[in-house]
Design an enzyme around this catalytic site. Structure first.
Site: not given
Ligand code: CO
Ligand code: CO
Length: 339
Positions: A12, A15, A45, A62, A85, A133-134, A221
């Site tokens: 929360c 932003k 990250d 990601d 990350d 995985g999926h 990054d």
């Molecule tokens: Co990321």
């Molecule tokens: Co990052």
């Protein structure tokens, strides 16, 4: 972090970037746990969970739409981007899971096979194991990884922690957002295209090792929010940073495209969002570069001034390219000053 549809769930708090979904979570109760070292707060990250006094797991996920036309290299870049990350936190990746959105009917099995082969080659290079995985049927291709790493709870490198006087180091050239978009319209030379793909597919592993061996104070990054956005995460409202425009590394062809006004969509949302935090004497290029959304960008590292010689030494041992692009300052707080 990614180029398009970038969104993150940051709790929360205020932003902090375009497309930030933190307000969506407002009012929803997120269970707290004493073993959560890094959770939703702080826009880090990756998340970190303590398993014991000397061991924590680092988790991130990601995935994105193709950034290069060749499926094998798309797989490699997507995997390097997902692993990044983990490296930005100073952790070591141990396991990975594939995330696949793909239509076999539309694109065919050989394309998917190549994407996955690229991903696996990069996972292998990182030393991590692929556990599974999926996949879901999707008319728009997307690929990426969920990665788990390990770290000592007291050796976590966060995005905050930079001190006034610290040097700011960047380990990959800017301009990938401009070039990725231009590449889709065949506006990039073969030579630049090859270099761009090689840079994006390069793991931030060596950057992370050098950063750890020289005791960096903070790191992140550079991805979808561009240099400006990820720098803002490092300084928040706690300190300021000076960036030397003439020291920024970039792809020369990205400069030419920028001069002719060629920018990806994400550039404009980054520029709109972060301009209030940027103080610059002049506009245009290379100032534009700081808003360019990056795919699989380099590490941005806050390094004690006294440690730069050792950093240089360690970097040359592993052939890591880097630039000192600025330094952290006490005032004005929360501001990125371009000199
Ligand atoms: Co990321
Ligand atoms: Co990052």
């Amino acid at each position: 972090m990614q180029l398009t549809h970038h969104a993150r769930f940051g709790g929360c708090a205020a932003k902090i970037g375009p497309g930030d979904l933190s307000s969506v979570l407002c009012g929803i109760d997120i269970p707290e746990n004493a073993n959560v070292i890094v959770g939703l707060k702080g826009f880090e990250d990756a998340g970190v969970y303590r398993l014991s006094d000397d061991l924590a797991i680092v988790q991130t996920v990601d995935f994105f739409t193709p950034v290069v036309n060749d499926p094998y290299w798309f797989g490699k870049v997507a995997a390097a981007n997902a692993l990044s990350d983990i490296y930005a936190m100073g952790a070591r990746p141990i396991t990975a899971l594939n995330i696949v959105c793909f239509s076999l009917k539309r694109f065919g099995a050989p394309v998917l096979r190549e994407i996955l082969r690229g991903g696996i080659d990069t996972i292998k290079e990182s030393g991590a194991c692929l556990l599974g995985g999926h996949s879901v049927e999707d008319e728009e291709i997307k690929y990426g990884l969920s990665v788990t790493g390990v770290i000592h709870p007291r050796r976590i490198v966060r995005n905050e922690g930079a001190q006034p006087g610290d040097l700011l180091v960047l380990t990959k050239p800017l301009g990938t957002g401009i070039l990725v978009t231009a590449m889709k319209g065949n506006l990039v030379s073969k030579e630049t295209e090859e270099r761009l793909i090689a840079v994006m597919a390069t793991l931030n592993y060596r950057a992370s090792e050098v950063m750890l061996s020289t005791g960096a104070h903070a790191a992140t990054d550079v991805t979808g929010f561009g240099l400006a956005g990820h720098l803002k995460e490092m300084i928040k409202d706690a300190l300021g940073v000076e960036v030397y425009a003439d020291k920024l590394p970039y792809f020369p062809e990205a400069a030419l495209l920028a001069e002719s006004g060629f920018f990806p969509k994400g550039f404009y949302s980054n520029r709109d969002f972060y301009t209030p935090y940027v103080e610059a004497e002049t506009g245009g290029f290379p100032l534009d570069l700081i808003f360019d959304p990056q795919s699989s960008g380099g590490l941005l590292i806050a390094l004690g001034k006294a440690d730069i010689d050792r950093f240089r030494e360690e970097a040359s041992k592993v052939s890591l390219d880097f630039r000192v692009i600025g330094r952290f300052i006490e005032e004005p707080r929360g501001i990125i000053r371009i000199k």
